[in-house]
Design a protein around this motif. Structure first.
Motif, short mmCIF file in Angstrom:
data_model
loop_
_atom_site.label_atom_id
_atom_site.label_comp_id
_atom_site.label_asym_id
_atom_site.label_seq_id
_atom_site.Cartn_x
_atom_site.Cartn_y
_atom_site.Cartn_z
N PRO A 1 28.94 50.21 37.72
CA PRO A 1 30.21 49.30 38.20
C PRO A 1 30.84 48.57 37.03
O PRO A 1 32.16 48.73 37.10
CB PRO A 1 29.44 48.59 39.16
N ARG A 2 29.90 48.26 36.17
CA ARG A 2 30.76 47.31 35.12
C ARG A 2 31.58 48.16 34.13
O ARG A 2 33.02 47.71 34.07
CB ARG A 2 29.85 46.34 34.33
N PHE A 3 31.19 49.22 33.88
CA PHE A 3 31.87 50.18 32.97
C PHE A 3 32.98 50.64 33.69
O PHE A 3 34.25 50.84 33.11
CB PHE A 3 30.99 51.44 32.53
N ARG A 4 32.84 51.13 34.90
CA ARG A 4 34.05 51.41 35.82
C ARG A 4 35.08 50.44 35.88
O ARG A 4 36.27 50.93 35.76
CB ARG A 4 33.74 52.01 37.17
N GLU A 5 34.59 49.23 36.16
CA GLU A 5 35.56 48.05 36.04
C GLU A 5 36.39 48.10 34.77
O GLU A 5 37.69 47.86 34.86
CB GLU A 5 35.05 46.82 36.30
N LEU A 6 35.77 48.12 33.65
CA LEU A 6 36.42 47.84 32.21
C LEU A 6 37.41 49.09 32.22
O LEU A 6 38.45 48.78 31.56
CB LEU A 6 35.25 48.15 31.25
N ILE A 7 36.89 50.47 32.37
CA ILE A 7 37.81 51.44 32.28
C ILE A 7 39.21 51.47 33.02
O ILE A 7 40.18 51.65 32.79
CB ILE A 7 37.11 52.90 32.52
N SER A 8 38.72 50.85 34.26
CA SER A 8 39.99 50.73 35.33
C SER A 8 40.81 49.55 35.06
O SER A 8 42.14 49.97 34.73
CB SER A 8 39.58 50.33 36.78
N ALA A 9 40.38 48.47 34.44
CA ALA A 9 41.34 47.68 34.17
C ALA A 9 42.14 47.74 32.76
O ALA A 9 43.18 47.51 32.60
CB ALA A 9 40.25 46.22 33.50
N LEU A 10 41.59 48.71 31.68
CA LEU A 10 42.04 49.13 30.59
C LEU A 10 43.27 49.94 30.97
O LEU A 10 44.27 49.91 30.60
CB LEU A 10 41.09 49.94 29.57
N ALA A 11 42.96 51.00 31.77
CA ALA A 11 43.99 52.07 32.24
C ALA A 11 45.09 51.41 33.13
O ALA A 11 46.14 51.90 32.77
CB ALA A 11 43.36 53.21 33.08
N ARG A 12 44.90 50.31 33.57
CA ARG A 12 45.97 49.82 34.47
C ARG A 12 46.83 48.72 33.59
O ARG A 12 47.77 48.03 34.35
CB ARG A 12 45.62 49.05 35.52
N VAL B 1 35.75 60.33 37.87
CA VAL B 1 36.83 61.46 38.30
C VAL B 1 37.46 60.75 39.31
O VAL B 1 38.77 61.07 39.36
CB VAL B 1 35.97 62.39 39.06
N GLU B 2 37.44 59.80 40.05
CA GLU B 2 38.15 59.14 41.20
C GLU B 2 39.19 58.37 40.50
O GLU B 2 40.42 58.45 40.84
CB GLU B 2 37.12 58.35 42.44
N LEU B 3 38.74 57.63 39.48
CA LEU B 3 39.76 56.95 38.65
C LEU B 3 40.77 57.73 38.27
O LEU B 3 41.97 57.46 38.12
CB LEU B 3 38.85 56.12 37.51
N MET B 4 40.42 59.08 37.54
CA MET B 4 41.23 59.89 36.85
C MET B 4 42.15 60.33 37.98
O MET B 4 43.49 60.67 37.53
CB MET B 4 40.32 61.37 36.54
N ARG B 5 41.79 60.44 39.10
CA ARG B 5 42.66 60.83 40.19
C ARG B 5 43.95 59.84 40.63
O ARG B 5 44.96 60.30 40.76
CB ARG B 5 42.00 61.70 41.29
N ARG B 6 43.43 58.83 40.70
CA ARG B 6 44.36 57.65 40.90
C ARG B 6 45.37 57.34 39.72
O ARG B 6 46.30 56.72 40.03
CB ARG B 6 43.52 56.63 41.50
N SER C 1 47.84 59.78 34.44
CA SER C 1 48.53 59.84 33.35
C SER C 1 47.96 58.83 32.32
O SER C 1 48.12 58.94 31.18
CB SER C 1 50.12 59.03 33.50
N ARG C 2 46.94 58.29 32.76
CA ARG C 2 46.42 56.85 31.94
C ARG C 2 44.81 57.64 31.43
O ARG C 2 44.52 56.98 30.31
CB ARG C 2 46.17 55.84 32.61
N ILE C 3 44.15 58.19 32.33
CA ILE C 3 42.92 58.82 32.08
C ILE C 3 42.72 60.35 31.93
O ILE C 3 43.11 60.75 33.13
CB ILE C 3 41.98 58.15 32.87
N LEU D 1 37.89 70.95 42.39
CA LEU D 1 36.98 70.20 43.36
C LEU D 1 38.01 69.60 44.55
O LEU D 1 39.16 69.16 44.44
CB LEU D 1 36.75 68.79 42.48
N PRO D 2 37.45 69.57 45.76
CA PRO D 2 38.46 69.12 46.97
C PRO D 2 38.53 67.65 46.64
O PRO D 2 37.56 66.99 46.45
CB PRO D 2 37.41 69.78 48.06
N LEU D 3 39.70 67.48 47.36
CA LEU D 3 39.94 65.88 47.44
C LEU D 3 38.81 65.29 48.62
O LEU D 3 38.50 65.95 49.38
CB LEU D 3 41.26 65.86 47.97
#
Length: 321
Positions: free
Chosen positions: A205-216, A241-246, A249-251, A319-321
């Motif tokens: 969770p913490r790594f995903r949070e950091l990746i998401s914050a950087l990408a945004r 993968v879910e972050l990449m889909r959202r 253009s950033r990930i 991969l299906p949505l």
């Protein structure tokens, strides 16, 4: 300066704890009393700094709201005793108190005090905001156990662009703490090269949070993931993968092209200064550096060559949505 630091619950704390906060925050800094005194006092541990003759000179508090995160706050030193290293001594004590129990420390710092906290392993993690009429920023330390052991010997520990020391690791816990500390300070670019996006390392969770914050963070943010094997991403749904889909253009993720030369060691690059380097794909052994522009430049050139030769993931496209 030789001082002692005593720990109390709010119910048993001497009047000195309240009096020092009243003097510094309410009277000196004009913080409204209704903001200074809050319900958090009831759940926090309170620390009182006294001189050898028992004169009270400073206070601070430490509390936890989430299992892995502790918060430092209400640090105050009486005016007559500032500039003597007492505040730093108190901060180091609070870090040491929390290091064995928590993987992250947070605090809200007055803007003028940012350098003070940076010298002890904290970095800014928010935009500036107003609190009781005073400019503040949020700061965090994501490896308090490692920082605690280095406070007396390393200036600006784990501060991106400043700390030139080498931080060695030989366990997954230490490695992920260092990795998060590097990633958490990236302002624009994160490049990651590994055999696969191991769930234990990269789906936390913490790594995903950091990746998401950087990408945004802004329109030039860039997260590149370069791996050898994408099958685990499909077999067990990876939140990256879910972050990449959202944020397509950033990930971006690519697979290594085995027809071209590839590196034998995984690494992570943050902006143009930070690096986490492992000696082997299968072992948590290596080092992290927070100010190593020369090494980052060389690894970035290698990464770019592998990236240019890489290919997209057919598995993820199907991969299906």
């Amino acid at each position: 300066m030789n001082v002692r630091i005593r720990k109390y619950s709010w119910q048993l704390a001497p009047a000195d704890v309240r009096n020092i906060r009243q003097t510094v925050f309410v009277e000196e800094q004009q913080v409204p009393p209704e903001l200074e005194w809050d319900d958090t006092d009831e759940i926090a541990d309170h620390y009182l700094v006294v001189l050898p003759d028992n004169t009270p000179v400073g206070v601070g508090r430490l509390f936890s709201t989430l299992g892995e995160t502790a918060h430092i706050g209400r640090m105050a030193i009486l005016p007559a005793h500032r500039g003597k290293g007492i505040g730093e001594r108190l901060l180091h004590h609070l870090i040491s108190e929390a290091a064995d129990q928590f993987s992250e420390l947070r605090l809200s710092a007055q803007e003028h005090a940012i350098p003070f906290y940076q010298r002890s392993g904290f970095h800014v993690c928010s935009d500036r905001y107003d609190d009781a009429g005073i400019p503040h920023v949020d700061m965090r330390c994501m490896a308090p156990a490692q920082v605690s052991n280095a406070l007396e010997s390393r200036p600006h520990p784990m501060l991106l662009g400043e700390d030139q020391h080498t931080w060695l690791f030989d366990s997954e816990r230490t490695m992920t703490d260092l990795m998060d500390s590097v990633v958490g300070q990236a302002r624009q670019r994160l490049w990651l090269y590994d055999r696969l996006l191991d769930h234990d390392l990269y789906d936390r969770p913490r790594f995903r949070e950091l990746i998401s914050a950087l990408a945004r963070r802004h329109r030039l943010s860039e997260v590149r993931l370069l791996i050898h094997d994408d099958r685990p991403l499909v077999k067990r749904r990876h939140q990256i993968v879910e972050l990449m889909r959202r944020l397509p253009s950033r990930i971006e993720l690519r697979l290594i092209n085995e027809d071209y030369p590839v590196d034998d060691q995984p690494f992570l690059l943050a902006d143009r200064e930070g690096v986490v380097y492992r000696h082997d794909f299968y072992k948590p052994e290596g080092f992290a550096k927070f100010a190593d522009g020369g090494r980052v430049k060389l690894l970035a050139e290698s990464f770019q060559r592998m990236w240019d030769a890489g290919k997209g993931s057919l598995e993820l496209r199907e991969l299906p949505l």
